[in-house]
Design a protein around this motif. Structure first.
Motif, mmCIF file in Angstrom:
data_model
loop_
_atom_site.group_PDB
_atom_site.id
_atom_site.type_symbol
_atom_site.label_atom_id
_atom_site.label_comp_id
_atom_site.label_asym_id
_atom_site.label_seq_id
_atom_site.Cartn_x
_atom_site.Cartn_y
_atom_site.Cartn_z
ATOM 1 N N ALA A 51 0.825 -1.207 0.000
ATOM 2 C CA ALA A 51 0.000 0.000 0.000
ATOM 3 C C ALA A 51 0.862 1.261 0.000
ATOM 4 C CB ALA A 51 -0.946 -0.004 1.205
ATOM 5 N N LEU A 52 1.920 1.266 0.778
ATOM 6 C CA LEU A 52 2.810 2.426 0.809
ATOM 7 C C LEU A 52 3.492 2.631 -0.539
ATOM 8 C CD1 LEU A 52 4.329 1.879 4.347
ATOM 9 C CD2 LEU A 52 2.814 3.751 3.650
ATOM 10 N N ALA A 53 3.884 1.538 -1.187
ATOM 11 C CA ALA A 53 4.498 1.630 -2.514
ATOM 12 C C ALA A 53 3.511 2.200 -3.521
ATOM 13 C CB ALA A 53 4.996 0.256 -2.958
ATOM 14 N N ILE A 54 2.248 1.785 -3.422
ATOM 15 C CA ILE A 54 1.212 2.333 -4.298
ATOM 16 C C ILE A 54 1.048 3.823 -4.028
ATOM 17 C CG2 ILE A 54 -1.271 2.313 -4.776
ATOM 18 C CD1 ILE A 54 -1.151 -0.771 -4.246
ATOM 19 N N GLY A 55 0.985 4.196 -2.764
ATOM 20 C CA GLY A 55 0.830 5.600 -2.398
ATOM 21 C C GLY A 55 1.971 6.467 -2.880
ATOM 22 N N SER A 57 3.542 5.920 -5.603
ATOM 23 C CA SER A 57 3.595 5.763 -7.070
ATOM 24 C C SER A 57 4.913 5.159 -7.534
ATOM 25 C CB SER A 57 3.366 7.095 -7.784
ATOM 26 O OG SER A 57 2.066 7.553 -7.564
ATOM 27 N N SER A 58 5.412 4.197 -6.776
ATOM 28 C CA SER A 58 6.681 3.564 -7.109
ATOM 29 C C SER A 58 6.428 2.214 -7.778
ATOM 30 C CB SER A 58 7.538 3.381 -5.857
ATOM 31 O OG SER A 58 8.711 2.678 -6.174
ATOM 32 N N HIS A 63 6.118 -3.677 -7.783
ATOM 33 C CA HIS A 63 6.555 -4.962 -8.336
ATOM 34 C C HIS A 63 7.258 -5.797 -7.258
ATOM 35 C CE1 HIS A 63 6.703 -3.436 -12.766
ATOM 36 N NE2 HIS A 63 5.516 -3.896 -12.460
ATOM 37 N N SER A 64 8.167 -5.167 -6.532
ATOM 38 C CA SER A 64 8.941 -5.881 -5.521
ATOM 39 C C SER A 64 8.045 -6.465 -4.433
ATOM 40 C CB SER A 64 9.974 -4.927 -4.896
ATOM 41 O OG SER A 64 10.662 -5.563 -3.851
ATOM 42 N N HIS A 65 7.139 -5.655 -3.895
ATOM 43 C CA HIS A 65 6.296 -6.149 -2.806
ATOM 44 C C HIS A 65 5.267 -7.147 -3.321
ATOM 45 C CE1 HIS A 65 8.216 -3.984 0.342
ATOM 46 N NE2 HIS A 65 8.178 -2.882 -0.385
ATOM 47 N N PRO A 93 -7.097 6.860 -11.140
ATOM 48 C CA PRO A 93 -5.952 6.636 -12.024
ATOM 49 C C PRO A 93 -4.767 5.954 -11.332
ATOM 50 C CG PRO A 93 -6.856 8.814 -12.405
ATOM 51 C CD PRO A 93 -7.537 8.267 -11.181
ATOM 52 N N ARG A 94 -4.448 6.380 -10.113
ATOM 53 C CA ARG A 94 -3.320 5.764 -9.412
ATOM 54 C C ARG A 94 -3.642 4.320 -9.031
ATOM 55 N NH1 ARG A 94 -0.044 8.852 -4.862
ATOM 56 N NH2 ARG A 94 0.191 10.251 -6.616
ATOM 57 N N ALA A 95 -4.881 4.069 -8.627
ATOM 58 C CA ALA A 95 -5.275 2.703 -8.268
ATOM 59 C C ALA A 95 -5.229 1.789 -9.487
ATOM 60 C CB ALA A 95 -6.672 2.718 -7.648
#
Length: 109
Positions: A51-55, A57-58, A63-65, A93-95
């Motif tokens: 979730a933090l990676a999504i937030g 925008s990485s 991919h890693s998580h 869009p980000r989701a």
């Protein structure tokens, strides 16, 4: 992270681990200390990190998580639900982007 896993890192992280092993070891120790600082289960920690990676925008971190989540037997549907949960706070869009990044790892190609 173990030294064996250092060899399997994506190129940028792997390069840093090889060029600066003391820094990578300190980073790995910090990760372990933060994981041990509370009572979240490993599964919960993985989903939070996703979730933090999504937030952030990485794409690389998503991919890693996601790869780690799959390796830890977290269902693809559960990983995708994290992207869906991002709709409210982060926007559609980000989701949607996060969902495609998760699919990069979870879909059968």
């Amino acid at each position: 992270m173990s030294r064996e896993k250092d060899r399997d890192l994506p190129s940028a992280a792997g390069d840093l681990a090889k060029q600066h092993p003391a820094i990578w070891a300190a980073y790995a120790d910090l990760g372990k200390a933060t994981a041990d600082a509370g009572s979240l289960t490993p599964r919960e920690r993985r989903l939070v990190k996703l979730a933090l990676a999504i937030g952030a925008s990485s794409e690389g971190a998503v991919h890693s998580h996601t790869r780690r989540g799959v390796a830890e037997s977290i269902a693809a549907a559960d990983l995708h639900q994290v992207a869906l949960l991002a709709i409210g706070p982060l926007g559609l869009p980000r989701a949607v982007a996060a969902g495609t990044w998760i699919s990069d790892v979870t879909s059968d190609k």
